[in-house]
Enzyme design. Structure first.
Site, PDB file in Angstrom:
ATOM      1  NE  ARG A  26      -1.512 -11.621   6.645  1.00  0.00           N
ATOM      2  CZ  ARG A  26      -0.905 -12.150   5.550  1.00  0.00           C
ATOM      3  NH1 ARG A  26      -0.942 -11.610   4.300  1.00  0.00           N
ATOM      4  NH2 ARG A  26      -0.271 -13.259   5.906  1.00  0.00           N
ATOM      5  CG  PHE A  70      -4.819  -4.746  -4.656  1.00  0.00           C
ATOM      6  CD1 PHE A  70      -4.729  -4.894  -5.898  1.00  0.00           C
ATOM      7  CD2 PHE A  70      -4.470  -3.400  -4.253  1.00  0.00           C
ATOM      8  CE1 PHE A  70      -4.639  -4.145  -6.936  1.00  0.00           C
ATOM      9  CE2 PHE A  70      -4.325  -2.354  -4.977  1.00  0.00           C
ATOM     10  CZ  PHE A  70      -4.522  -2.915  -6.313  1.00  0.00           C
ATOM     11  CG  ASP A  77      -8.782  -9.753  -4.770  1.00  0.00           C
ATOM     12  OD1 ASP A  77      -7.677  -9.378  -4.169  1.00  0.00           O
ATOM     13  OD2 ASP A  77      -8.660  -9.996  -5.615  1.00  0.00           O
ATOM     14  CB  ALA A 110      -7.645  -1.989  -6.925  1.00  0.00           C
ATOM     15  CB  CYS A 122       5.441  -8.223  -3.682  1.00  0.00           C
ATOM     16  SG  CYS A 122       4.063  -8.216  -4.739  1.00  0.00           S
TER      17      CYS A 122
END
Ligand code: SAH
Length: 391
Positions: free
Chosen positions: A210, A225, A246, A274, A334
């Site tokens: 970030r 997201f 989101d 999304a 992820c």
């Protein structure tokens, strides 16, 4: 027959240990120990002592190696040493700039199936196996004495606990953990929700990414997201305007609070799917200078990898189409099952389909506090790229 309190494992199970992986599956346990969940000594079929493991009778992962020394004593002092080593590694993060980070990353820190996250003066813990649950008192004692944290909460509602035969519930460990905790992250502030938020209350694994994306953001930015706006808060520091998208209403509610907390007025929050949002942005000819894609794990298991890749390719293709010339895309996955090579191949395929010259600026992984051990692939799950549309 009287069974012993030690476990006997197959040559294949022993080999895994020798190769630096702590798990022994049920099929490699030749003789289970006649013991309740906890720490048990482990031997091979020749009677050789291999060390100590956490024993989870109901789990497919029956044994998790914790100490190679057959003469070790697994007590409060032992846990104190392990956890102190893990927490000491995080010293570079322990500054006023970062007050939320992971203290213990399970197998990555030699503490299998244990997660502990720090949110300012409080700690959120997850005991994710029957074997580790047996040491709850020792672990809580060690965490309290090492950190001096005011309160601890067990987020034991994670679904993996069912596979261990454990109850799922959120319960206090010590002190009182607030519903919302304000934390600092490289110049921005956000509210974590330890009792009700996803995971332990915030996604800490993207902290450094970030900051990275925040440092290169400009112009019109899009945070897909967004959860409670974590990337958007960083993007807003250098971008002119930010749209955060989101599908979760509660997450966006907290995003609204986070914007106010940081005095930001240039971020628009949008509750939408999304996939649909990106498609309609492409259809209306929208353009962005900076885009972030940080979706949830699309592949929950090996069988769903192909479908997951299609999902990743779809959002990445659309994001690449939305980039201005010179625009930047930070894209992450992820999903443990989507490996680094598969992820990079997906980016290549999306770039080819987008028909643009997409330049690789950085490949990112996990931060200091989420150690990925090279001999334990399961400790690594997060990968990302920063790419630029050069034409
Ligand atoms: N970027 C965030 C973490 C994102 S986690 C951070 O750094 O903190 C993934 C997020 O995707 C969750 O907030 C979830 O609500 C959201 N999500 C899941 N499926 C979605 C969909 N189809 N469309 C939009 N958002 C979705």
């Amino acid at each position: 027959m009287i069974r012993d309190t030690h476990a006997v494992i197959s040559a294949r199970g022993a080999k895994r240990w020798e190769q630096g992986h702590p798990w022994v599956f049920r099929s490699d346990v030749v003789q289970p120990p006649a013991s309740p969940p906890g720490a048990v000594p482990v031997r091979d079929q020749k009677g050789r002592g291999l060390g100590w493991a956490l024993w989870s009778p109901a789990s497919e992962i029956s044994l998790r190696l914790i100490d190679r020394d057959p003469n070790a004593t697994i007590d409060g002092e032992w846990w104190h040493t392990i956890l102190d080593r893990a927490i000491s590694r995080r010293a570079p993060l322990n500054t006023a700039e970062t007050t939320a980070y992971r203290l213990v990353h399970g197998e990555g820190d030699g503490a299998p199936s244990l997660i502990a996250d720090r949110f300012d003066r409080w700690i959120v813990v997850q005991f994710l196996s029957a074997g580790i649950e047996a040491f709850r008192a020792e672990i809580v004692g060690a965490l309290q004495s090492i950190t001096g944290a005011e309160g601890g909460l067990a987020r034991n509602d994670a679904s993996v606990r069912s596979r261990e035969g454990l109850e799922r519930r959120v319960e206090p460990l010590w002190g009182t953990v607030p519903q919302e905790i304000e934390v600092a992250e490289y110049g921005v502030k956000f509210l974590a929700a330890p009792h009700t938020g996803q995971k332990t209350g915030a996604f800490l694994d993207q902290r450094e990414n970030r900051a990275l994306v925040g440092s290169v953001a400009r112009g019109r930015a899009l945070d897909m997201f967004s959860y409670h706006g974590s990337f958007a808060l960083h993007l807003a520091r250098s971008a002119d305007m930010v749209t955060a998208v989101d599908s979760s209403g509660p997450a966006l509610e907290r995003a609204r609070e986070n914007l106010a907390l940081n005095g930001l007025t240039t971020v628009t929050l949008t509750e939408a799917d999304a996939f649909e949002f990106l498609r309609s942005e492409v259809a209306r000819g929208a353009r962005y200078n900076t885009i972030v894609l940080d979706p949830p794990a699309f592949a929950k298991n090996r069988a769903s990898v192909d479908g997951a890749i299609r999902g990743y390719r779809d959002i990445n293709l659309h994001a690449m189409r939305l980039l201005e010339t010179g625009g930047l895309l930070y894209s992450a996955s992820c999903s443990y099952h989507v490996t680094k090579p598969l992820f990079l191949q997906m980016i290549q395929d999306a770039a080819a389909a987008a028909g643009r010259r997409i330049v690789l600026r950085a490949i990112t992984g996990q931060p200091l506090d989420h150690p990925e051990v090279v001999t334990i692939p399961e400790t690594g799950y997060l990968k990302g790229v920063l790419v630029e549309a050069a034409d």
